[in-house]
Design an enzyme around this catalytic site. Structure first.
Site, short mmCIF file in Angstrom:
data_model
loop_
_atom_site.label_atom_id
_atom_site.label_comp_id
_atom_site.label_asym_id
_atom_site.label_seq_id
_atom_site.Cartn_x
_atom_site.Cartn_y
_atom_site.Cartn_z
N ASP A 135 0.81 -1.23 0.00
CA ASP A 135 0.00 0.00 0.00
C ASP A 135 0.84 1.28 0.00
O ASP A 135 0.34 2.35 -0.31
CB ASP A 135 -0.92 0.04 1.23
CG ASP A 135 -1.81 -1.18 1.34
OD1 ASP A 135 -2.04 -1.83 0.31
OD2 ASP A 135 -2.26 -1.50 2.46
N GLU A 230 -9.49 0.56 -3.84
CA GLU A 230 -10.52 -0.09 -3.00
C GLU A 230 -11.08 0.86 -1.94
O GLU A 230 -12.20 0.69 -1.47
CB GLU A 230 -9.97 -1.35 -2.34
CG GLU A 230 -8.81 -1.08 -1.38
CD GLU A 230 -8.28 -2.33 -0.69
OE1 GLU A 230 -8.84 -3.42 -0.88
OE2 GLU A 230 -7.28 -2.19 0.05
N LEU A 279 -3.87 -10.64 -6.17
CA LEU A 279 -2.87 -10.81 -7.24
C LEU A 279 -1.72 -9.83 -7.04
O LEU A 279 -0.57 -10.13 -7.34
CB LEU A 279 -3.51 -10.47 -8.58
CG LEU A 279 -4.02 -11.57 -9.49
CD1 LEU A 279 -4.54 -10.93 -10.77
CD2 LEU A 279 -2.92 -12.57 -9.81
#
Ligand code: F6P
Length: 354
Positions: A135, A230, A279
Site C-alpha cells: 500500500d 478499493e 494478485l
C-alpha cells in the site's frame, strides 16, 4: 547476538529478500538468527521458532510470500480466541522472548505490526521494525518494498485490459488494493494511461466520471479504463466494506462494481468491473523491490549493532536511517494532493473524479 525475526500482516513481494539480507548480514557478524513463524504465533507453536542460516535462505531473494508465514489477526494485545473472546497474551510473548535467550527482534510489517512493535518496545523488547506493505502508506519512509511490484502487476493487468475494452467498446472498472491510500491506483493508472483514476484522497463525483467517458465517445475513443482504489468513495458516500471481523481491520472491496453500475446506468455504455485483489501481493519482487528489501534488511542488522532499539528503518534516499517507530504510524502516508503524481495525471487529461 541471538536475534529473532518475524513477518506480520499481509504478505508483500520482497519479504523473503529482507529475511535473506538479515541472515547473511548477521551471520557475517558471527550472530545467529531465528525465524518466528506467523507473526508472534510461533512463540507458542511446536517448531514455531527455527534457526535460519545462510544455507537455508539461499535462493529466496526472488520468491514472493514469506518463508516465515504471516498472519493479520495475530495481535497479541487483542488476541482472538477460538471461542470468540479477545485476550491479551503480550506478557507471555515477552516472557517467551527472554526465555529463548534472544537479544533483539526484527519485526517486518506494516502499520498494524508497527503499532504492536511499539508496545513491545515499551515493554522492554529490544526491537527494530522494517516497513513493509504494497500500500506504501507507512509514514516516515520514502517507499516501502512490495509497492513497486504491486504497481508493476497492476500496470500489466491494465495493459491487458486495454485491447479488450477497445475491442468491445466497453468501460472497464478495475479495482486495486491500497486500503485508505491511492498510491497503487494512481501509479498504475498513470503508467497504463487510464482514463479515470479514483482514489480515497479525492472523493469522486460520478457525474464528472461520466462526463469524461462521454467525452471519449464523442472524440471517437469508444472505450475507457477506470482504475478504482478499493478505498475510493463518492463525495456524499462512504467506503465499501466487504467484511468486518473480530480482531482484524475491516476488509474493503466492491467499489469498482458500484462505480461500474453507476456508469452503465447513467451513460448506457456497456461496463464491466473486476478486482485485481490479492494478485497484487503475489509474484516475484521486481529488481527495485529486491534491492530495496535487501537494503532494509542489512540496515536492520546495522540498527541492532548500533543499539537503535524502538526504531524503524526508514528509507531517506539515498540512505537508510533509523527513526522512532512512532514516526511511521503517527499518520498514514497519503498521496499528496499537490504532489507531482497528481499534477502529472491531471495534466495528462486523466479524470480524478473531481
Ligand atoms: O495492506 C495490504 C492489503 O493487501 C491491503 O491493500 C488490503 O486492503 C488488505 O491488505 C487485504 O487484506 P487481507 O489479506 O486480509 O484480505
Amino acid at each position: 547476538m541471538k536475534i529473532a525475526i518475524n513477518t506480520g500482516g499481509g504478505d508483500a513481494p520482497g519479504l523473503n529478500a529482507v529475511i535473506r539480507a538479515v541472515v547473511n548480514a548477521a551471520e557475517r557478524k558471527g550472530w545467529s538468527v531465528y525465524g518466528i513463524r506467523e507473526g508472534y504465533n510461533g512463540f507458542f507453536q511446536p517448531g514455531g521458532i527455527r534457526p535460519l542460516t545462510t544455507e537455508m535462505v539461499r535462493g529466496i531473494t526472488p520468491l514472493g510470500g514469506t518463508i516465515l508465514g504471516t498472519v493479520n489477526r495475530g495481535n497479541p494485545f487483542e488476541y482472538p480466541t477460538e471461542d470468540g473472546r479477545v485476550v491479551d497474551i503480550s506478557e507471555q510473548v515477552v516472557r517467551k522472548f527472554w526465555e529463548q535467550g534472544f537479544d533483539a527482534l526484527i519485526v517486518v510489517g506494516g502499520d498494524g505490526s508497527f503499532r504492536i512493535a511499539k508496545r513491545f518496545a515499551e515493554m522492554g523488547i529490544p526491537l527494530v521494525a522494517v516497513p513493509k506493505t504494497i500500500d506504501n502508506d507507512v509514514n516516515a519512509t520514502h517507499v516501502t518494498f512490495g509497492f513497486q511490484t504491486a504497481v508493476q502487476t497492476a500496470t500489466e493487468c491494465l495493459d491487458k485490459l486495454h485491447p479488450h475494452a477497445e475491442a468491445h467498446r466497453r468501460v472497464v472498472c478495475v479495482e486495486v488494493m491500497g486500503r485508505y491510500c491511492g498510491w497503487i491506483a494512481l501509479s498504475a493508472g498513470v503508467a497504463a494511461t487510464a482514463d479515470v483514476i479514483l482514489i480515497p484522497e479525492i472523493p469522486y463525483d460520478i457525474e464528472k466520471v461520466c462526463e469524461k467517458i462521454e467525452a471519449r465517445w464523442r472524440a471517437g475513443r469508444r472505450f475507457a479504463i477506470c482504475v478504482v482504489a478499493e478505498g475510493a468513495y463518492p463525495k456524499e458516500g462512504q467506503m465499501v466494506v466487504l467484511k468486518e471481523e473480530l480482531g482484524r481491520e475491516v476488509r474493503l472491496g466492491g467499489i469498482a462494481a458500484v462505480v461500474a453500475e453507476e456508469i452503465e446506468k447513467r451513460t448506457g455504455r456497456e461496463t464491466r468491473a473486476l478486482s485485481l485483489g490479492h494478485l497484487l501481493r503475489g509474484g516475484h519482487p521486481i529488481a527495485y523491490d529486491r534491492v530495496l528489501a535487501l537494503e532494509y534488511g542489512t540496515a536492520a542488522v546495522r540498527a541492532i549493532e548500533e543499539g537503535a532499539f524502538g526504531c524503524m528503518v526508514s528509507y531517506d534516499p539515498p540512505n537508510m536511517v533509523f527513526r522512532p517507530i512512532e514516526d511511521g504510524i503517527r499518520e498514514i502516508k497519503r498521496v499528496p494532493l499537490d504532489g507531482e503524481l497528481i499534477r502529472c495525471a491531471r495534466e495528462m487529461g486523466i479524470c480524478l473524479g473531481d
